[in-house]
Structure formats: C-alpha cells, structure tokens
Design a protein around this motif. Sequence first.
Motif, PDB file in Angstrom:
ATOM      1  N   GLU A  65       1.441  35.553 103.286  1.00  9.45           N
ATOM      2  CA  GLU A  65       1.958  34.754 103.438  1.00  9.45           C
ATOM      3  C   GLU A  65       1.476  34.525 104.816  1.00  9.45           C
ATOM      4  OE1 GLU A  65       4.427  31.008 103.875  1.00  9.45           O
ATOM      5  OE2 GLU A  65       4.305  32.417 102.397  1.00  9.45           O
ATOM      6  N   TRP A  66       1.206  35.350 105.574  1.00 10.67           N
ATOM      7  CA  TRP A  66      -0.072  34.844 106.998  1.00 10.67           C
ATOM      8  C   TRP A  66      -1.330  34.105 106.536  1.00 10.67           C
ATOM      9  CZ3 TRP A  66      -4.757  36.983 108.953  1.00 10.67           C
ATOM     10  CH2 TRP A  66      -5.021  36.902 109.390  1.00 10.67           C
ATOM     11  N   ARG A  67      -2.067  34.642 105.735  1.00 10.08           N
ATOM     12  CA  ARG A  67      -3.257  34.065 105.299  1.00 10.08           C
ATOM     13  C   ARG A  67      -3.186  32.235 104.136  1.00 10.08           C
ATOM     14  NH1 ARG A  67      -6.389  37.576 101.855  1.00 10.08           N
ATOM     15  NH2 ARG A  67      -8.298  35.817 103.284  1.00 10.08           N
ATOM     16  N   ARG A  68      -1.894  32.185 103.684  1.00 11.73           N
ATOM     17  CA  ARG A  68      -1.785  31.408 102.820  1.00 11.73           C
ATOM     18  C   ARG A  68      -1.796  30.013 104.463  1.00 11.73           C
ATOM     19  NH1 ARG A  68       1.248  27.943 101.962  1.00 11.73           N
ATOM     20  NH2 ARG A  68       3.840  29.366 102.943  1.00 11.73           N
ATOM     21  N   ARG A  69      -0.907  30.190 104.872  1.00  9.03           N
ATOM     22  CA  ARG A  69      -0.584  29.488 106.442  1.00  9.03           C
ATOM     23  C   ARG A  69      -1.896  29.256 106.824  1.00  9.03           C
ATOM     24  NH1 ARG A  69       3.995  32.311 107.321  1.00  9.03           N
ATOM     25  NH2 ARG A  69       3.412  33.259 109.272  1.00  9.03           N
ATOM     26  N   ARG A  70      -2.926  29.825 107.731  1.00  8.20           N
ATOM     27  CA  ARG A  70      -3.833  30.039 107.949  1.00  8.20           C
ATOM     28  C   ARG A  70      -4.759  29.136 107.727  1.00  8.20           C
ATOM     29  NH1 ARG A  70      -7.342  35.030 108.870  1.00  8.20           N
ATOM     30  NH2 ARG A  70      -9.118  34.011 110.190  1.00  8.20           N
ATOM     31  N   GLU A  72      -4.325  26.846 104.999  1.00 14.73           N
ATOM     32  CA  GLU A  72      -3.705  25.669 104.864  1.00 14.73           C
ATOM     33  C   GLU A  72      -4.585  25.081 105.098  1.00 14.73           C
ATOM     34  OE1 GLU A  72       0.485  24.972 105.629  1.00 14.73           O
ATOM     35  OE2 GLU A  72       0.951  26.138 103.563  1.00 14.73           O
TER      36      GLU A  72
END
Length: 164
Positions: A65-70, A72
Amino acid sequence: MDFIEFLWAYILVFLLSATPFLEACVVIPISIVAGLSPAPAIILGLVGNILTVLVVILFVNKIKEWRRRRKEGDVEKGESKRTKRAQNIWKKYGLPGLAIIGPMFVGSHLTAFMSISLGGTKKRTFYWMTISITLWTIVLTILAVLGIDLLGREDDGFLQNIFQ
C-alpha cells in the motif's frame, strides 16, 4: 578485548544482519574473520536477519500500500529487471527456487516481499526464507572458517588487533 567491546561487537552483528542488503550470510563470515566466536555470531546473525524478514512478511500488505501510494504520482515505467528476473525464477522453480536463489541477488528481504507478491503464502514464504537464510549463512560461514584455517589466522582476528 574486554566484555563491553565483545558485547558491542555481537550487538553490531545482530543489527547489521537485520539490515536489508547486508544480511546474515555476509555479516557472519566477516565477523568470524574479524575474530568473533562463530556460535554466538551465527545465532545472533540468523536471529537478526530472520526477524526482519518476518516483519516484512507480516507487513507485506502495508508495504504494498505504501509503495502504491508513493508511485501514484510517478509515470509508469513498467516492470524492473529485478521483478522480471524474480517472475522468471518463480515460473520455473516456484517459491522454493525463488527463496533459495533470490537472497544471493537481491537480498532476503526483497526476496520475501517478491515471493508473497508473486503468490506465496506468508507461512510458506517464512518457512522457505528461513531455510534459505540458514543454508546460505552456513555455507558462507564454512567457507569463511576454512579460509581462515587455510591462512593460519584463526586466532588473529582484525577486531582483536583494533581494540588492543
């Protein structure tokens, strides 16, 4: 070397082994060459490395989730070479193959993350990563010990010389 210096040396083995990309299989042989006793170095190094891999496995969903948000805001670049290589190993050898081969190329933490991302369960990934970390550590430690014996330097670690 007095007790406090030895204690700090072993704490350093634990912490460096827990650090991604340093790994137990690198830190333990170096610590033995440095003059530390193999048994405590192996135990502390393995525990440090395996504990942090367990943390990655337990929190893999949060990390994704952190990687996905980063990512975006980033322009999509496609898959990295590491990811493609991991996928090829996964397709050919499955979880055991990736767990055994991966740590020597990308480290155990990233291998654990990739293993779960490619479809491995947390339990099986932890099982295979523990086997892999232990196997590589034993092999590289034996090579380090044999190297020390071949050079006749088993009692002449460089840490002992530094602290004298």
